[in-house]
Design an enzyme around this catalytic site. Structure first.
Site, short mmCIF file in Angstrom:
data_model
loop_
_atom_site.label_atom_id
_atom_site.label_comp_id
_atom_site.label_asym_id
_atom_site.label_seq_id
_atom_site.Cartn_x
_atom_site.Cartn_y
_atom_site.Cartn_z
N CYS A 115 11.01 -22.75 -4.72
CA CYS A 115 9.59 -23.08 -4.94
C CYS A 115 8.64 -22.02 -4.39
CB CYS A 115 9.27 -24.45 -4.35
SG CYS A 115 10.29 -25.75 -5.06
N HIS A 256 2.34 -26.11 -1.37
CA HIS A 256 3.32 -26.47 -2.40
C HIS A 256 3.21 -27.98 -2.65
CE1 HIS A 256 6.77 -26.99 -4.79
NE2 HIS A 256 7.61 -27.35 -3.84
N ASN A 286 6.53 -32.40 -8.56
CA ASN A 286 6.87 -31.10 -7.99
C ASN A 286 7.23 -30.14 -9.13
OD1 ASN A 286 8.11 -28.91 -6.78
ND2 ASN A 286 9.35 -30.12 -5.36
#
Ligand code: COA
Length: 332
Positions: A115, A256, A286
């Protein structure tokens, strides 16, 4: 000697049309809207159609970023695409994006760092500009992660979504851009977030293909949660210290977007007003390397993010990896 700075001059995003709500998921796996919202803050996510590939999403977000920057694709000097869910392992997805954009035959590479890949790419793109080696750099985060999800595994399939975000970095002599960064990795935690199949460890052959779970994303949610909360708080403090700044100097943190509880925990630990944290995880889930540029792009379009501000990006993910960086947007 002229000092070069890398300013953010274009932002673009793309999310597939199809929206999958928590209620939709509750028809597929043993879950509920109440469980998903209370554990993650996620209400819905976007899922790519069968016809879409990750490079299509990356190119769509990039076109918007290039239009906002008023940069023709042929004027790009470098393209960096952060993804863990590329169209193919070979060729690199970055070359597909370069071709779809009609960019020149410039350097393009795919960066895989979980990520945080997009934050890694922003640091690298900025470094090329600061060194005087590039003028216009396209930095993309794109993930079509739904194709890697096991929609019989309620522990993972409710958390992720598909999207892309893109930024154009441009050289300027006005002081701005990357003020400090931290990039980190700890492979001892690799098992906690993994898709085993398709690499050298487990090539797709008749004798290996039978174990279903090897071909989907596997996650130890509790371990990742502990790692994420610790690293997000530590790396935020680290980049502030390196830039000789405090949270009072920062306009927004763009974290994030994995889980609202992680974002709220980090805000609490850092004693940050919740409104200083940009969050859109509830609508997208996500989206891995796409999550920060996606959240930043939305916050720019709704008027929160503006020229002259200082932003902190902070991310964590498979590797395990983490990254944080402070960027200042130049005043016009
Ligand atoms: N719906 C309903 N129940 C679920 C569920 C779902 N979608 N997923 C798991 N459960 C169950 C578990 O089976 C477990 O049941 P049990 O107690 O009977 O065994 C129970 O809910 C609690 O599971 P637990 O793992 O303790 O939940 P949690 O509070 O830790 O929340 C996560 C789970 C995944 C939301 C949380 O650990 C998390 O956010 N981790 C970080 C994930 C992340 O950010 N990953 C991306 C990194 S880039």
């Amino acid at each position: 000697m002229t000092q070069h700075y890398a300013n953010i001059v274009g932002l673009g995003m793309y999310a597939p049309e199809k929206v999958l709500t928590n209620a939709d998921l509750a028809k597929i796996v043993d879950t509920s809207d109440e469980w998903i919202v209370s554990r993650s803050g996620i209400r819905e996510r976007h899922i790519a159609s069968d016809k879409e590939q990750c490079s299509d999403m990356a190119a769509a977000a990039s076109r918007d970023a290039l239009a906002m920057a008023n940069v023709d694709p042929s004027d790009l000097d470098l393209i960096i695409v952060a993804t863990s869910s590329p169209d193919n392992h070979v060729p690199p997805m970055s070359s597909l994006v370069q071709d779809k954009l009609g960019a020149g035959n410039v350097g393009a590479y795919t960066l895989v760092a979980g990520c945080p890949g997009w934050v890694y790419a922003m640091v690298q793109g900025s470094a090329m500009i600061q060194a005087g080696l590039a003028k216009n750099v396209l930095v993309v985060g794109a993930e079509l992660i739904s194709r890697y999800l096991d929609f019989t595994d309620r522990a993972t399939c409710v958390l992720f979504g598909d999207a892309a975000g893109a930024v154009v970095l441009q050289a300027t002599d006005k002081p701005c851009g990357l003020l400090s960064y931290e990039l980190g990795s700890d492979g001892s935690g690799a098992e906690h977030l993994k898709m085993k199949g398709c690499g050298t460890e487990l090539p797709p052959r008749e004798d290996t293909i039978g174990n279903r779970e090897d071909w989907y994303l596997q996650m130890n949610g509790r371990e990742v949660f502990k790692f994420a909360t610790r690293k997000m708080v530590d790396s935020l403090h680290s980049v502030l210290e390196k830039a000789d700044l405090t949270f009072d100097d920062i306009d927004y943190v763009v974290p994030h977007q994995a889980n609202m509880r992680i974002i709220e925990y980090a805000a609490g630990k850092a004693k940050l007003a919740p409104e200083k944290m940009i969050a859109n995880v509830s609508n997208y889930g996500n989206t891995s390397a796409a999550s920060i540029p996606l959240a930043m792009c939305e916050a720019y379009h709704d008027g929160r993010i503006k020229p002259g501000q200082k932003l902190v990006f902070s991310s964590f993910g498979a590797g395990l990896t983490w990254a944080a960086a402070i960027f200042e947007l130049a005043t016009p």
